[in-house]
Design a protein around this motif. Structure first.
Motif, PDB file in Angstrom:
ATOM      1  N   LEU A 125      32.552  23.324  39.415  1.00 49.93           N
ATOM      2  CA  LEU A 125      32.177  24.265  40.474  1.00 49.93           C
ATOM      3  C   LEU A 125      32.704  25.660  40.198  1.00 49.93           C
ATOM      4  O   LEU A 125      32.014  26.657  40.421  1.00 49.93           O
ATOM      5  N   VAL A 126      33.936  25.740  39.715  1.00 53.22           N
ATOM      6  CA  VAL A 126      34.510  27.052  39.405  1.00 53.22           C
ATOM      7  C   VAL A 126      33.747  27.712  38.270  1.00 53.22           C
ATOM      8  O   VAL A 126      33.465  28.918  38.313  1.00 53.22           O
ATOM      9  N   LEU A 127      33.399  26.951  37.257  1.00 53.97           N
ATOM     10  CA  LEU A 127      32.620  27.512  36.152  1.00 53.97           C
ATOM     11  C   LEU A 127      31.273  28.032  36.630  1.00 53.97           C
ATOM     12  O   LEU A 127      30.790  29.080  36.173  1.00 53.97           O
ATOM     13  N   GLY A 128      30.663  27.322  37.588  1.00 51.51           N
ATOM     14  CA  GLY A 128      29.366  27.744  38.079  1.00 51.51           C
ATOM     15  C   GLY A 128      29.430  28.946  39.004  1.00 51.51           C
ATOM     16  O   GLY A 128      28.573  29.832  38.933  1.00 51.51           O
ATOM     17  N   GLN A 129      30.453  29.005  39.871  1.00 55.15           N
ATOM     18  CA  GLN A 129      30.535  30.068  40.865  1.00 55.15           C
ATOM     19  C   GLN A 129      31.368  31.256  40.407  1.00 55.15           C
ATOM     20  O   GLN A 129      31.049  32.401  40.740  1.00 55.15           O
ATOM     21  N   ASP A 130      32.447  30.974  39.698  1.00 60.15           N
ATOM     22  CA  ASP A 130      33.388  32.041  39.327  1.00 60.15           C
ATOM     23  C   ASP A 130      33.663  32.072  37.833  1.00 60.15           C
ATOM     24  O   ASP A 130      34.759  32.438  37.403  1.00 60.15           O
ATOM     25  N   GLY A 131      32.677  31.683  37.042  1.00 58.73           N
ATOM     26  CA  GLY A 131      32.866  31.679  35.596  1.00 58.73           C
ATOM     27  C   GLY A 131      33.191  33.045  35.032  1.00 58.73           C
ATOM     28  O   GLY A 131      33.866  33.151  33.997  1.00 58.73           O
ATOM     29  N   HIS A 132      32.763  34.116  35.723  1.00 56.56           N
ATOM     30  CA  HIS A 132      33.041  35.470  35.240  1.00 56.56           C
ATOM     31  C   HIS A 132      34.521  35.817  35.333  1.00 56.56           C
ATOM     32  O   HIS A 132      34.967  36.809  34.739  1.00 56.56           O
ATOM     33  N   LEU A 133      35.292  35.016  36.088  1.00 51.10           N
ATOM     34  CA  LEU A 133      36.719  35.290  36.246  1.00 51.10           C
ATOM     35  C   LEU A 133      37.571  34.569  35.202  1.00 51.10           C
ATOM     36  O   LEU A 133      38.781  34.809  35.125  1.00 51.10           O
ATOM     37  N   LEU A 134      36.962  33.696  34.417  1.00 50.45           N
ATOM     38  CA  LEU A 134      37.693  32.935  33.405  1.00 50.45           C
ATOM     39  C   LEU A 134      37.515  33.565  32.038  1.00 50.45           C
ATOM     40  O   LEU A 134      36.420  34.041  31.690  1.00 50.45           O
ATOM     41  N   SER A 135      38.574  33.537  31.261  1.00 52.63           N
ATOM     42  CA  SER A 135      38.494  34.040  29.893  1.00 52.63           C
ATOM     43  C   SER A 135      37.798  33.014  29.018  1.00 52.63           C
ATOM     44  O   SER A 135      37.606  31.854  29.411  1.00 52.63           O
ATOM     45  N   GLU A 136      37.427  33.431  27.805  1.00 54.71           N
ATOM     46  CA  GLU A 136      36.798  32.494  26.883  1.00 54.71           C
ATOM     47  C   GLU A 136      37.752  31.355  26.528  1.00 54.71           C
ATOM     48  O   GLU A 136      37.329  30.213  26.358  1.00 54.71           O
ATOM     49  N   ASP A 137      39.034  31.670  26.409  1.00 59.65           N
ATOM     50  CA  ASP A 137      40.013  30.616  26.114  1.00 59.65           C
ATOM     51  C   ASP A 137      40.079  29.596  27.247  1.00 59.65           C
ATOM     52  O   ASP A 137      40.205  28.387  27.006  1.00 59.65           O
ATOM     53  N   GLU A 138      40.012  30.066  28.493  1.00 57.71           N
ATOM     54  CA  GLU A 138      40.065  29.146  29.629  1.00 57.71           C
ATOM     55  C   GLU A 138      38.815  28.285  29.707  1.00 57.71           C
ATOM     56  O   GLU A 138      38.880  27.096  30.047  1.00 57.71           O
ATOM     57  N   LYS A 139      37.679  28.860  29.371  1.00 57.69           N
ATOM     58  CA  LYS A 139      36.453  28.062  29.332  1.00 57.69           C
ATOM     59  C   LYS A 139      36.535  27.009  28.234  1.00 57.69           C
ATOM     60  O   LYS A 139      36.112  25.858  28.429  1.00 57.69           O
ATOM     61  N   ALA A 140      37.098  27.405  27.088  1.00 59.06           N
ATOM     62  CA  ALA A 140      37.265  26.438  25.994  1.00 59.06           C
ATOM     63  C   ALA A 140      38.255  25.348  26.381  1.00 59.06           C
ATOM     64  O   ALA A 140      38.075  24.168  26.037  1.00 59.06           O
ATOM     65  N   PRO A 161      31.096  36.361  45.289  1.00 61.00           N
ATOM     66  CA  PRO A 161      32.417  35.958  44.784  1.00 61.00           C
ATOM     67  C   PRO A 161      33.527  36.683  45.526  1.00 61.00           C
ATOM     68  O   PRO A 161      33.327  37.789  46.045  1.00 61.00           O
ATOM     69  N   VAL A 162      34.684  36.054  45.591  1.00 59.75           N
ATOM     70  CA  VAL A 162      35.830  36.680  46.242  1.00 59.75           C
ATOM     71  C   VAL A 162      36.353  37.833  45.397  1.00 59.75           C
ATOM     72  O   VAL A 162      36.738  38.881  45.919  1.00 59.75           O
ATOM     73  N   TRP A 163      36.386  37.657  44.088  1.00 61.67           N
ATOM     74  CA  TRP A 163      36.847  38.697  43.164  1.00 61.67           C
ATOM     75  C   TRP A 163      35.691  39.129  42.283  1.00 61.67           C
ATOM     76  O   TRP A 163      34.993  38.288  41.695  1.00 61.67           O
ATOM     77  N   ALA A 164      35.484  40.439  42.193  1.00 63.95           N
ATOM     78  CA  ALA A 164      34.363  40.945  41.416  1.00 63.95           C
ATOM     79  C   ALA A 164      34.572  40.759  39.932  1.00 63.95           C
ATOM     80  O   ALA A 164      33.621  40.529  39.184  1.00 63.95           O
ATOM     81  N   ASP A 165      35.816  40.866  39.469  1.00 63.54           N
ATOM     82  CA  ASP A 165      36.066  40.720  38.036  1.00 63.54           C
ATOM     83  C   ASP A 165      37.443  40.110  37.808  1.00 63.54           C
ATOM     84  O   ASP A 165      38.226  39.911  38.741  1.00 63.54           O
ATOM     85  N   ARG A 166      37.742  39.804  36.582  1.00 65.07           N
ATOM     86  CA  ARG A 166      38.985  39.129  36.227  1.00 65.07           C
ATOM     87  C   ARG A 166      40.205  40.009  36.508  1.00 65.07           C
ATOM     88  O   ARG A 166      41.267  39.501  36.900  1.00 65.07           O
ATOM     89  N   CYS A 167      40.071  41.314  36.325  1.00 59.48           N
ATOM     90  CA  CYS A 167      41.205  42.210  36.563  1.00 59.48           C
ATOM     91  C   CYS A 167      41.673  42.133  38.015  1.00 59.48           C
ATOM     92  O   CYS A 167      42.874  42.124  38.296  1.00 59.48           O
TER      93      CYS A 167
END
Length: 790
Positions: free
Chosen positions: A160-175, A358-364
């Protein structure tokens, strides 16, 4: 008559652990057979299945224990219909009298004899029965389902997080997420078990989970994938964390072996800290000779006691924590919410989960929010321990945020790592916050404002009033935490008066009354301050609202014999029957007496009101409002404590208030109770009061008063959630209710309590203050306690 035959064996060698907590005395041997005995009249579980030995055994039929509830729930209906037969065999005798009993379970499905003509429906039923029994046993095999449920639910969270807030995860976290899914089930379950325990290091020999039978193999898989590490090769600095896993007896034994003794004498409460300090000093000791250090010898001895230890890799733990935060949006919730919901321990409301943004627009933005949370945790720890120096250090990021005006524009370019003004991410989040202002609570600015408010309290304790005033003025210039604005205005006026600036204190109070966010007790406090400070010659005319400031409620005084108590503890009194009671219990005894009016009552403060409000406003609380209900584990919407709650549900709330005011409020309470009983909801306590008691209370309070209170809590839930009267009293025969605020000899009303007294009086309820005074030498009129009215 339909004959039955035994079909194929479904589970041939399934083992179950039979709990024997209440049946520990029966002795059994390997190979002993047993059967199931239904208990449909069991008060705790109508599906309960008792395991008993066969009656032809030498000792006759004996009880061994109950089948696990999850398995019994699947077996009981089929057993009642004769659809299955179950044979139980003892695998081995228990090692101790209360140890669990391992059983082999054999399940066969019974179907019609083919000669009699098996219908297609019967064949389908047999398949369903087989699936049910197999699933229940498989769940039990995975550790009563707990470990497997934890693992499967975490995978759901990750997806669910990957689908809704995937933009907030780094590539390492997705891996890392993908890599976790590739681990075998025991390794996944062990990782999540350790993550739930929130500790640094664990002794591998002490880890025992049914879903991870081979701990060494599971740890090896986690280490190979980078999710864990072991104590085989750790730095000297990390060894201290392993040493802290030692118990007091182990520490004493190690110090004896090493010929060391703890420094100084210590009470039992601080013994462990002294022992740890001594051992850690030895661990950091300098070399004794060239081939081995004294510290290495200490470490070797520690490893002999602890054995191999393991810990989660910091990056992996951070990854799991971030997924958890993104899903729950609540620092007090974790994966255990799935377990308690799946097991039926807690029931959450049914509502539509709708996330339109999303609650947060970007990872920063997320990273700065997380950094603010870590600073807030450090501040809480420092304040709790009374370490003002550490608190000052923890407050530095909050002061820097205020200086950078982050509280005025949460996406200011001065925010470390934040998006620049004008960037697409900044524009997107500003638009989101405009549509859902309650999402501002998930910004670093919001957290820093809350920290700065705590910093103001610290300044006031240190009598640094100028710094407190400067900080409050900055906070009032921002957009975060609007519910705190009344508190800030009051404290700014009070601190100004502490500085000897009475005119400024008056101007602050007058300016505050123009702030729409100042309500309830804060508004009343500022009005009273303005009237007190604005006497001639400062102000010759009274303000137009002066006549609307309510007077204090009627006061009733009784005498009570106090019991000497320690400073900082609740005052205690002798009751009429010679028992030690709290002041509220003393007041209830008075009101129940003939002199007091023969009232029934309860010391509830806001408990009864919150329960009635939650029951009556249930549909408004869980209405389909975008982004207010974002997870399945909420007991209230995210916007409840903001002005957005009423604005987004105004039509629904007003319709309900009309229904309450014009209908049978007791019937409405009963209807909601029966529809939602046992479901968790903010403020609702299902255990403290029975339905019949709540119905009587609602009827005595009356529809008009109930509707008035429901309106206040709907319009400003945060402002009116506190300060409710201590006692709620009712008289069923007279259909009347009364609220009473109880005060000891040296207590006085707060402004919020005055505001509640005014609100209840406006709703048609009788409100009074019961003052408990110290005894005099005059004759008593109420069971040894004198009463008089002011």
């Amino acid at each position: 008559m339909i004959r039955r035959s035994i079909d194929t064996l479904i589970i041939a060698s399934q083992r179950l652990q039979l709990g024997r907590r209440f049946h520990p005395v029966v002795k059994v041997t390997a190979g002993h057979t047993a059967r199931l005995k239904a208990e449909p009249a069991n008060a705790r579980d109508p599906n309960a299945l008792l395991v008993v030995t066969h009656s032809e055994s030498p000792d006759g039929e004996q009880c061994l224990g109950y089948l696990p509830a999850t398995v019994a729930a699947a077996f009981a209906p089929h057993l009642a219909l004769g659809a299955i037969s179950v044979l139980l065999t003892v695998v081995e005798p228990p090692k101790t009298p209360k140890a669990s009993l391992p059983l082999k379970v054999q399940v066969r499905v019974c179907t019609k004899d083919p000669a009699e003509g098996t219908a297609a429906a019967e064949a389908v039923d047999a398949a369903r029965v087989a699936a049910d029994t197999h699933a229940s046993l498989a769940q039990q095999r995975s550790g009563s389902g707990t470990g497997e449920m934890l693992r499967s639910n975490f995978v759901v969270v990750a997806d669910l997080v990957l689908g809704q807030d995937g933009h907030l995860l780094s590539e390492d976290e997705k891996a890392t997420t993908a890599l976790f899914k590739e681990l075998d089930a025991p390794a996944q379950c062990l990782f999540l078990r350790l993550f739930q325990r929130r500790r640094d290091w664990f002794r591998m020999a002490a880890l025992s989970y049914t879903e991870a039978p081979d701990v060494d193999a599971a740890v090896a898989s986690l280490v190979a994938a980078g999710f864990a590490r072991t104590s085989d090769a750790i730095s000297p600095e990390e060894r201290k964390a392993v040493v802290e896993t030692l118990t007091v007896p182990e520490l004493l034994g190690l110090l004896s072996t090493l010929g060391l003794s703890p420094k100084g004498r210590a009470s039992f409460g601080i013994l462990r800290s002294k022992l740890l300090e001594t051992l850690l000093e030895a661990l950091d000791a300098q070399p004794v000779h060239s081939c081995q250090t004294k510290g290495q010898r200490v470490w070797d001895e520690v490893q002999q006691v602890t054995g191999r230890c393991c810990a989660l890799a910091p990056a992996a733990a951070q990854w799991a924590g971030r997924l958890q935060r993104l899903f729950f949006l609540n620092e007090g919730q974790d994966l255990s919410r799935f377990l308690v919901a799946d097991l039926g321990i807690m029931r959450y409301p049914s509502y539509t989960v709708r996330c339109s943004r999303p609650v947060w627009a970007d990872r920063c933005s997320l990273l700065t929010y997380e950094a603010a949370l870590s600073h807030a945790e450090a501040l809480d720890a420092a304040l709790e321990s009374g370490d003002h120096a550490a608190a000052a250090v923890a407050l530095q990021p909050a002061w820097e945020a205020l200086e950078a005006n982050l509280h005025k524009a949460p996406l200011s370019p001065a925010q470390p790592g934040g998006p620049h003004v004008g960037s697409a991410a900044a524009a997107q989040q500003q638009q989101q916050q405009a549509g859902c202002p309650f999402l501002l609570r998930f910004t670093a600015a919001w957290v820093y404002v809350a920290m700065a408010t705590a910093g103001v309290s610290l300044f006031e304790k240190q009598k640094r009033y100028e710094e407190a005033c400067d900080t409050i003025r900055k906070l009032l210039g921002g957009v975060c935490c609007p519910n705190r604005r009344g508190e800030w205005w009051v404290r700014l006026s009070v601190n100004s008066e502490h500085l000897g600036c009475s005119e400024m204190a008056l101007e602050v109070a007058e300016a505050a009354l123009a702030d729409e966010h100042v309500r309830g007790g804060d508004r009343l406090a500022l009005q009273r301050r303005a009237l007190r400070l604005g006497k001639p010659p400062r102000r010759w005319k009274q303000p137009p609202w002066a006549s609307q400031v309510p007077a204090d409620p009627r006061e009733v005084c009784i005498e009570g014999r106090p019991i000497a108590s320690k400073i900082g503890t609740k005052s205690m009194f002798w009751s009429a029957d010679g028992e030690a009671v709290k002041v509220e219990e003393l007041a209830l005894q008075y009101y129940a007496s003939e002199d007091g009016g023969g009232w029934q009552g309860v010391h509830s403060e806001g408990g009864v009101w919150a329960t009635l409000w939650g029951l009556l406003m249930w549909n408004a609380l869980f209405a389909d409002v975008a982004d207010s209900l974002r997870t399945p584990f909420q007991t209230s919407p995210l916007d409840l404590s903001t002005p957005s709650f009423y604005k987004a549900r105004k039509e629904l709330i007003e319709e309900r208030l009309v229904e309450i005011r014009g209908g049978d409020v007791a019937a409405l309470v009963r209807e909601s109770w029966e529809a939602h009983h046992g479901v968790m909801c903010v403020g609702v306590n299902w255990e403290r009061h029975s339905l019949e008691e709540l119905v009587v209370i609602a009827d005595c309070i009356g529809a008009h008063a109930v509707a008035s209170i429901c309106r206040l809590l709907a319009e400003d839930h945060a402002g009116w959630s506190g300060g409710m009267p201590d006692l709620l009293l009712w008289h069923p025969e007279q259909r009347r209710a009364k609220a009473s605020e109880v005060k000891g000899p040296r207590d006085r009303l707060s402004e919020q309590q005055r505001a509640w007294a005014t609100a209840l009086s406006a709703g048609g309820m009788d409100v009074e203050v019961l003052k408990v005074l110290e005894p005099s030498n005059k004759p008593n009129s109420w069971r040894g306690q004198r009463r008089r009215r002011a």
